[in-house]
Design an enzyme around this catalytic site. Structure first.
Site, PDB file in Angstrom:
ATOM      1  N   SER A 133       0.829  -1.210   0.000  1.00 32.43           N
ATOM      2  CA  SER A 133       0.000   0.000   0.000  1.00 32.43           C
ATOM      3  C   SER A 133       0.860   1.255   0.000  1.00 32.43           C
ATOM      4  O   SER A 133       1.970   1.257   0.500  1.00 32.43           O
ATOM      5  CB  SER A 133      -0.915   0.027   1.220  1.00 32.43           C
ATOM      6  OG  SER A 133      -1.630   1.246   1.213  1.00 32.43           O
ATOM      7  N   LYS A 187      -4.394  -6.734   3.485  1.00 30.25           N
ATOM      8  CA  LYS A 187      -4.419  -5.593   2.548  1.00 30.25           C
ATOM      9  C   LYS A 187      -5.859  -5.270   2.151  1.00 30.25           C
ATOM     10  O   LYS A 187      -6.237  -4.101   2.025  1.00 30.25           O
ATOM     11  CB  LYS A 187      -3.570  -5.912   1.310  1.00 30.25           C
ATOM     12  CG  LYS A 187      -3.653  -4.842   0.203  1.00 30.25           C
ATOM     13  CD  LYS A 187      -2.972  -3.539   0.611  1.00 30.25           C
ATOM     14  CE  LYS A 187      -3.338  -2.313  -0.184  1.00 30.25           C
ATOM     15  NZ  LYS A 187      -3.340  -2.337  -1.605  1.00 30.25           N
ATOM     16  N   HIS A 190      -7.340  -3.381   4.920  1.00 38.23           N
ATOM     17  CA  HIS A 190      -6.758  -2.030   4.871  1.00 38.23           C
ATOM     18  C   HIS A 190      -7.560  -1.189   3.874  1.00 38.23           C
ATOM     19  O   HIS A 190      -7.942  -0.052   4.157  1.00 38.23           O
ATOM     20  CB  HIS A 190      -5.278  -2.121   4.455  1.00 38.23           C
ATOM     21  CG  HIS A 190      -4.694  -0.810   4.000  1.00 38.23           C
ATOM     22  ND1 HIS A 190      -4.980  -0.251   2.762  1.00 38.23           N
ATOM     23  CD2 HIS A 190      -3.877   0.070   4.611  1.00 38.23           C
ATOM     24  CE1 HIS A 190      -4.354   0.900   2.653  1.00 38.23           C
ATOM     25  NE2 HIS A 190      -3.674   1.111   3.759  1.00 38.23           N
ATOM     26  N   ASN A 191      -7.834  -1.750   2.719  1.00 42.86           N
ATOM     27  CA  ASN A 191      -8.557  -0.987   1.701  1.00 42.86           C
ATOM     28  C   ASN A 191     -10.007  -0.728   2.111  1.00 42.86           C
ATOM     29  O   ASN A 191     -10.550   0.337   1.825  1.00 42.86           O
ATOM     30  CB  ASN A 191      -8.508  -1.716   0.358  1.00 42.86           C
ATOM     31  CG  ASN A 191      -7.148  -1.593  -0.301  1.00 42.86           C
ATOM     32  OD1 ASN A 191      -6.148  -1.350   0.375  1.00 42.86           O
ATOM     33  ND2 ASN A 191      -7.089  -1.779  -1.598  1.00 42.86           N
ATOM     34  N   GLU A 194      -9.871   2.062   4.354  1.00 45.05           N
ATOM     35  CA  GLU A 194      -9.587   3.252   3.524  1.00 45.05           C
ATOM     36  C   GLU A 194     -10.905   3.783   2.916  1.00 45.05           C
ATOM     37  O   GLU A 194     -11.151   4.989   2.923  1.00 45.05           O
ATOM     38  CB  GLU A 194      -8.595   2.820   2.439  1.00 45.05           C
ATOM     39  CG  GLU A 194      -8.223   3.845   1.412  1.00 45.05           C
ATOM     40  CD  GLU A 194      -7.340   3.209   0.315  1.00 45.05           C
ATOM     41  OE1 GLU A 194      -6.333   2.553   0.643  1.00 45.05           O
ATOM     42  OE2 GLU A 194      -7.682   3.353  -0.876  1.00 45.05           O
TER      43      GLU A 194
HETATM   44  P1  NBP Z   1      -1.823  -2.592 -13.234  1.00 42.56           P
HETATM   45  O1  NBP Z   1      -2.710  -3.220 -12.223  1.00 42.56           O
HETATM   46  O2  NBP Z   1      -2.393  -1.575 -14.122  1.00 42.56           O
HETATM   47  O3  NBP Z   1      -1.152  -3.781 -14.109  1.00 42.56           O
HETATM   48  C1  NBP Z   1      -0.323  -3.465 -15.180  1.00 42.56           C
HETATM   49  C2  NBP Z   1       0.762  -4.495 -15.303  1.00 42.56           C
HETATM   50  O4  NBP Z   1       0.198  -5.791 -15.538  1.00 42.56           O
HETATM   51  C3  NBP Z   1       1.665  -4.193 -16.493  1.00 42.56           C
HETATM   52  O5  NBP Z   1       2.982  -4.542 -16.148  1.00 42.56           O
HETATM   53  C4  NBP Z   1       1.093  -5.102 -17.560  1.00 42.56           C
HETATM   54  O6  NBP Z   1       2.005  -5.425 -18.576  1.00 42.56           O
HETATM   55  C5  NBP Z   1       0.809  -6.311 -16.747  1.00 42.56           C
HETATM   56  N1  NBP Z   1      -0.045  -7.288 -17.432  1.00 42.56           N
HETATM   57  C6  NBP Z   1      -1.337  -7.235 -17.811  1.00 42.56           C
HETATM   58 BR1  NBP Z   1      -2.420  -5.786 -17.587  1.00 42.56          BR
HETATM   59  N2  NBP Z   1      -1.769  -8.339 -18.423  1.00 42.56           N
HETATM   60  C7  NBP Z   1      -0.691  -9.146 -18.452  1.00 42.56           C
HETATM   61  C8  NBP Z   1      -0.492 -10.454 -18.944  1.00 42.56           C
HETATM   62  N3  NBP Z   1      -1.486 -11.146 -19.497  1.00 42.56           N
HETATM   63  N4  NBP Z   1       0.747 -10.987 -18.822  1.00 42.56           N
HETATM   64  C9  NBP Z   1       1.757 -10.294 -18.257  1.00 42.56           C
HETATM   65  N5  NBP Z   1       1.620  -9.041 -17.746  1.00 42.56           N
HETATM   66  C10 NBP Z   1       0.398  -8.478 -17.836  1.00 42.56           C
HETATM   67  O7  NBP Z   1      -0.508  -1.987 -12.520  1.00 42.56           O
HETATM   68  P2  NBP Z   1      -0.332  -1.179 -11.173  1.00 42.56           P
HETATM   69  O8  NBP Z   1      -1.320  -0.067 -11.049  1.00 42.56           O
HETATM   70  O9  NBP Z   1       1.116  -0.876 -11.101  1.00 42.56           O
HETATM   71  O10 NBP Z   1      -0.687  -2.251 -10.047  1.00 42.56           O
HETATM   72  C11 NBP Z   1      -0.016  -3.486  -9.901  1.00 42.56           C
HETATM   73  C12 NBP Z   1      -0.687  -4.260  -8.768  1.00 42.56           C
HETATM   74  O11 NBP Z   1      -0.565  -3.505  -7.552  1.00 42.56           O
HETATM   75  C13 NBP Z   1      -2.184  -4.486  -8.971  1.00 42.56           C
HETATM   76  O12 NBP Z   1      -2.567  -5.696  -8.385  1.00 42.56           O
HETATM   77  C14 NBP Z   1      -2.812  -3.348  -8.210  1.00 42.56           C
HETATM   78  O13 NBP Z   1      -4.134  -3.634  -7.779  1.00 42.56           O
HETATM   79  C15 NBP Z   1      -1.867  -3.215  -7.024  1.00 42.56           C
HETATM   80  N6  NBP Z   1      -1.829  -1.896  -6.404  1.00 42.56           N
HETATM   81  C16 NBP Z   1      -1.894  -0.760  -7.151  1.00 42.56           C
HETATM   82  C17 NBP Z   1      -1.827   0.465  -6.525  1.00 42.56           C
HETATM   83  C18 NBP Z   1      -1.849   1.749  -7.322  1.00 42.56           C
HETATM   84  O14 NBP Z   1      -1.894   2.801  -6.694  1.00 42.56           O
HETATM   85  N7  NBP Z   1      -1.796   1.708  -8.629  1.00 42.56           N
HETATM   86  C19 NBP Z   1      -1.701   0.543  -5.135  1.00 42.56           C
HETATM   87  C20 NBP Z   1      -1.609  -0.630  -4.402  1.00 42.56           C
HETATM   88  C21 NBP Z   1      -1.675  -1.854  -5.052  1.00 42.56           C
HETATM   89  P3  NBP Z   1       2.006  -4.574 -19.947  1.00 42.56           P
HETATM   90  O15 NBP Z   1       2.776  -3.354 -19.653  1.00 42.56           O
HETATM   91  O16 NBP Z   1       2.669  -5.476 -20.901  1.00 42.56           O
HETATM   92  O17 NBP Z   1       0.569  -4.295 -20.305  1.00 42.56           O
END
Ligand code: NBP
Length: 474
Positions: A133, A187, A190-191, A194
């Protein structure tokens, strides 16, 4: 080329920032992403931010990526939860060997982690589900992390994550949570909390704006002042920042007034409520927050209804200074109830799944790095330190005293809102939780009588042992 200590797959917002954080702390790291452009972008950022000193290597080829990591390997994935994670595990597993480890850092539904852990175990691969988080900023400079899975596997990599996590006066914001999907579960809660905090803050905003007539500058000042006291938290701090932000799209005024009142969401709040229902744990404040988001979503219906349904005729007069004080008290008291609900759900899950969760340590790692970080979490930790088996935060002597001291304000706020026709579902759900929980007797006797009348469901009596049924219709 030196071998990396850890690998990271998935270089969107979270992965890219966490990779730079790990590299900045001096741990050699290899990174890979399905689309190569994000690998190049991460390498370029590492060059720029680390001025050539960050030990980060980027790979387009997954086999080369895995081979670049020191054995036994550890690969952390920051991939969109669900099928993409399964797909990534498949791709990685083709190159991983027995004794290696995968950590999923995404917001995953905990049974998925348990399913994947079982499958990985058959291949001799350790599997950890770790909630992360803190959003983009947290990932880059110190998140709060909640790892669950095999303890010995975690202990192998814990020193890396203890350096990478947010640091507080009571240690790094990471600790081993428990076996199986415990990390994802914590987690998720936590959400859920939130969601509750955000709903309560939005209700405070509505009361101050609509009833108190406060403009954005005044709201900013109030939230800044609140952030210097018992409400001090990341969410109160960013709310003050939001009220300060002027529009830059030529519409004038502040950005907040131009944002459509329709809230997005991804799933963790919904899962929290599903879990609470499955475990018969009351989480009314968090449920009110979820309902608030659902109702925000039916904007067109609300516009139509606003032309048909009338609010109260009465004009409610308030003393602004009193209102601000009362709303702060109501917000704080409601927040205690919301956290109590979340912690109780954690305790119920811990019992059901035999996770042995330490609620005090969980509160501690939420003190920094994460979205609900707040001075207040130290108080929760202290409450569980005083009594690890505390039935409910509400009955901890310190929180009980605070709730009692604030209830006059709390009730005034709900009364004012009801009279003025302002919906405060989170604040009133918290008050209802407080008022129900403090009752030695509830009207549930009547519900039980009704159940017995129409369905012969039987009932127990207050004056003698046994199970009873009455032939109600004479
Ligand atoms: P996203 O949740 O938007 O995921 C994007 C990533 O997943 C990219 O690296 C993408 O690769 C990859 N991906 C996908 Br979409 N389909 C795929 C597949 N079939 N094979 C391999 N890779 C694949 O990214 P994020 O916002 O950085 O979040 C990552 C995790 O962390 C999620 O579970 C999210 O819920 C969690 N999270 C996010 C936040 C936040 O603030 N964003 C906070 C806390 C937790 P590509 O580039 O090739 O499309």
């Amino acid at each position: 080329m030196t071998q990396s200590q850890i690998g990271l797959a998935g270089l969107a917002v979270m992965g890219q920032n966490l990779a730079l954080n790990i590299a900045e702390k001096g741990f050699p790291i290899s990174v890979w992403n399905r689309s190569p452009a994000k690998v190049d972008a991460t390498v370029a950022r590492a060059e720029e931010e680390g001025k050539g000193d960050y030990p980060l290597q980027g790979f387009h080829d997954v086999a080369e990526f895995v081979q670049s990591i020191k054995k036994p390997r550890c690969v952390i994935m920051l991939i969109k939860a669900g099928k993409p994670v399964d797909a990534t595990i498949e791709v990685l597993s083709a190159h991983l060997e027995e004794g290696d480890m995968i950590i999923d850092g995404g917001n995953e539904w905990f049974p998925n982690t348990e399913r994947r852990a079982a499958a990985a175990k058959e291949r001799g691969i350790e599997y950890i589900g770790m909630g992360v988080s803190g959003g983009e900023e947290g990932a880059r400079h110190g998140p709060s992390m909640m790892p669950g899975g095999p303890r010995e596997a975690w202990d192998r990599v814990a020193p890396i994550f203890e350096k990478v996590a947010a640091q507080t006066d009571s240690g790094p914001c990471v600790t081993y949570i428990g076996p199986g999907g415990a990390g994802n579960y914590v987690k998720m809660i936590h959400n859920g909390i939130e969601y509750g905090d955000m709903q309560l803050i939005s209700e405070a905003y509505e009361l101050l704006k609509t009833l108190g007539g406060l403009g954005n500058e005044e709201l900013q000042a109030v939230f800044e002042e609140w952030n210097g006291g018992e409400l001090e938290s990341f969410l109160i701090e960013i709310t003050a920042q939001i009220f300060a932000r002027k529009d830059d799209q030529g519409a004038g005024g502040h950005v907040v007034d131009h944002i459509l009142d329709k809230t997005g969401m991804k799933g963790t709040g919904r899962w929290t409520i599903q879990e609470a229902a499955g475990k018969s744990v009351p989480v009314g404040t968090i449920a009110a927050a979820l309902d608030g988001r659902f109702l925000s979503g039916v904007k067109e219906e609300r516009i139509a209804a606003s032309k048909i349904l009338k609010g109260p005729e009465e004009t409610v007069e308030v003393d602004r200074a009193e209102l601000i004080k009362d709303v702060a008290n109501a917000l704080y008291a409601s927040k205690i109830c919301s956290y109590a609900q979340g912690m109780n759900l954690l305790r119920a899950a811990s019992g059901t799944y035999d996770w042995n969760l330490d609620l005090g340590s969980i509160s501690r790692i939420w003190k920094g790095g994460c979205i609900i970080r707040a001075a207040f979490l130290d108080r929760i930790k202290q409450a569980y330190d005083r009594d690890a088996n505390l039935a409910n935060l509400l009955v901890d002597p310190e929180f009980a005293a605070e709730l009692n001291a604030r209830q006059a304000s709390w009730r005034r706020v709900v009364q004012l809102a009801v009279r003025a026709g302002i919906a405060v579902p989170g604040i009133s759900a918290s008050l209802a939780y407080f008022d129900s929980y403090r009752q030695a007797r509830l009207p549930a006797n009547l519900v039980q009588a009704q159940r017995d009348l129409f369905g012969a469901h039987t009932y127990q009596r207050v004056d003698r042992e046994g199970v009873f049924h009455t032939d109600w219709v004479e």
